[in-house]
Enzyme design. Structure first.
Site, short mmCIF file in Angstrom:
data_model
loop_
_atom_site.label_atom_id
_atom_site.label_comp_id
_atom_site.label_asym_id
_atom_site.label_seq_id
_atom_site.Cartn_x
_atom_site.Cartn_y
_atom_site.Cartn_z
N ASN A 9 0.69 2.04 2.78
CA ASN A 9 1.69 1.36 1.97
C ASN A 9 0.99 1.02 0.66
O ASN A 9 -0.02 0.32 0.67
CB ASN A 9 2.12 0.10 2.73
CG ASN A 9 2.75 -0.97 1.87
OD1 ASN A 9 3.27 -0.69 0.80
ND2 ASN A 9 2.72 -2.20 2.35
N LYS A 11 2.01 -0.83 -1.63
CA LYS A 11 2.45 -2.15 -2.13
C LYS A 11 2.87 -1.98 -3.61
O LYS A 11 3.45 -0.96 -3.96
CB LYS A 11 1.35 -3.20 -1.93
CG LYS A 11 0.87 -3.23 -0.48
CD LYS A 11 0.03 -4.42 -0.14
CE LYS A 11 -0.42 -4.32 1.32
NZ LYS A 11 -1.22 -5.44 1.76
N HIS A 96 7.20 -6.27 6.49
CA HIS A 96 5.77 -6.49 6.20
C HIS A 96 5.53 -7.98 5.98
O HIS A 96 6.41 -8.69 5.47
CB HIS A 96 5.37 -5.69 4.95
CG HIS A 96 3.90 -5.76 4.70
ND1 HIS A 96 3.31 -6.80 4.04
CD2 HIS A 96 2.89 -4.94 5.06
CE1 HIS A 96 2.00 -6.61 3.99
NE2 HIS A 96 1.72 -5.48 4.61
N GLU A 168 0.26 -5.92 12.65
CA GLU A 168 -0.63 -6.31 11.56
C GLU A 168 -0.80 -7.83 11.58
O GLU A 168 0.06 -8.54 11.03
CB GLU A 168 -0.05 -5.88 10.21
CG GLU A 168 0.20 -4.38 10.11
CD GLU A 168 0.34 -3.95 8.66
OE1 GLU A 168 -0.58 -3.30 8.17
OE2 GLU A 168 1.33 -4.31 8.03
N SER A 214 -6.82 -4.90 7.11
CA SER A 214 -8.24 -4.68 6.79
C SER A 214 -8.85 -3.54 7.58
O SER A 214 -10.03 -3.61 7.97
CB SER A 214 -9.06 -5.97 6.98
OG SER A 214 -8.74 -6.90 5.97
P1 PGA Z 1 -5.02 -4.00 3.99
O1 PGA Z 1 -3.44 -3.99 4.02
O2 PGA Z 1 -5.47 -2.76 4.74
O3 PGA Z 1 -5.38 -3.94 2.53
O4 PGA Z 1 -5.49 -5.25 4.66
C1 PGA Z 1 -2.77 -3.69 5.20
C2 PGA Z 1 -1.30 -3.94 5.06
O5 PGA Z 1 -0.89 -4.89 4.38
O6 PGA Z 1 -0.51 -3.17 5.64
#
Ligand code: PGA
Length: 263
Positions: A9, A11, A96, A168, A214
């Site tokens: 994603n 974002k 999300h 998540e 992460s």
């Molecule tokens: P991140 O994001 O891997 O940068 O922690 C994961 C997410 O928000 O789906």
């Protein structure tokens, strides 16, 4: 054949030009990967139409980050499932934690969106996750069961075949996130599998459960080896295409070895 779902994603990060550059390179990389790896990307709404031109002759699935549940109407700033389906998208990411946290999305709203997505043949990728307080008070499983049961309320077994879940944990996501222990991820994914079986009987075994939060170069292999982890949903560690390539190449080698992924 069981697939390993790997996606990112973006974002609110990439412009159209940046997204096209990423996708062009990802297409080249995808040709070197075993077909058991199902790639997907989730750009911003503005980049979906141009990027669709690049993914349409590839095996990469394309999804959007959010939508309204109504077909249309007076909802300024929103986008409808009818509009997303017109673009020929495969997936819609729903719920999300950033949508829940900053835009007050509830499980009830996500449930309406899930039904709208299924009606338009968009696969809902439903994000769930407990926050740090839930974990502290040992109510992670109760929280996750409630998120799953409300967001999937009224979904039939037949429809459930098109659903994907992304677990998540909120405390693991983003810059301030702390990566989860693989043992914890294993325990929660096993619990989610049992919950899905409780809801959909044997179909619950087929619903992909992805892990995200992460995911990085140090931990992705550990997570991906877990029995009930059917994919990884990656943010920051996948936004640089050459870094993402390193992850994909290793996952490709692992999938080629793993019996369950080659049928
Ligand atoms: P991140 O994001 O891997 O940068 O922690 C994961 C997410 O928000 O789906």
């Amino acid at each position: 054949m069981k697939k390993l779902w790997i996606g990112t994603n973006w974002k609110m990060t990439k412009t159209i030009a940046e997204g096209i550059a990423f996708t062009t390179r990802l297409k080249q990389i995808s040709e070197t990967l075993p077909s058991a790896i199902q790639l997907f990307i989730i750009p911003s709404h503005t980049a979906l139409v141009p990027i669709k031109e690049f993914t349409s002759d590839s095996s990469i699935y394309l999804g959007a980050q959010n939508m309204h549940w109504e077909d249309g109407g007076a909802y300024t700033g929103e986008i409808s499932p009818r509009m997303l389906a017109e673009m020929g998208l495969d997936l819609i990411e729903l719920g999300h934690s950033e949508r829940r946290q900053y835009f007050n999305e509830t499980d009830e709203a996500i449930n309406k969106k899930v039904h709208a997505a299924l009606a338009y043949a968009l696969k809902p990728l439903i994000c769930i996750g407990e926050n740090a307080d839930h974990k502290h008070y040992h109510i992670s499983k109760e929280t996750l069961a409630s998120q799953l049961k409300i967001s999937l309320h009224g979904v039939s077994k037949q429809q459930a075949k098109n659903v994907l879940i992304a677990y998540e944990p909120v405390w693991a996501i983003g810059e301030q996130g702390v990566p989860a222990d693989a043992a914890y991820v294993a325990e929660i994914h096993d619990f989610l599998r049992q919950t899905l079986i409780g809801l959909f009987e044997e179909v619950g075994l087929e619903i992909p459960i992805l892990y995200g939060g992460s995911v990085n170069h140090d931990n992705f292999l550990e997570y991906s080896k877990l029995e009930n982890v059917d994919g990884l949903f990656i943010g920051r560690a996948a936004w640089d295409i050459e870094q993402f390539k390193e992850i994909l190449t290793q996952l490709g080698a692992q999938a080629a070895q793993k019996k369950s992924y080659i049928g």
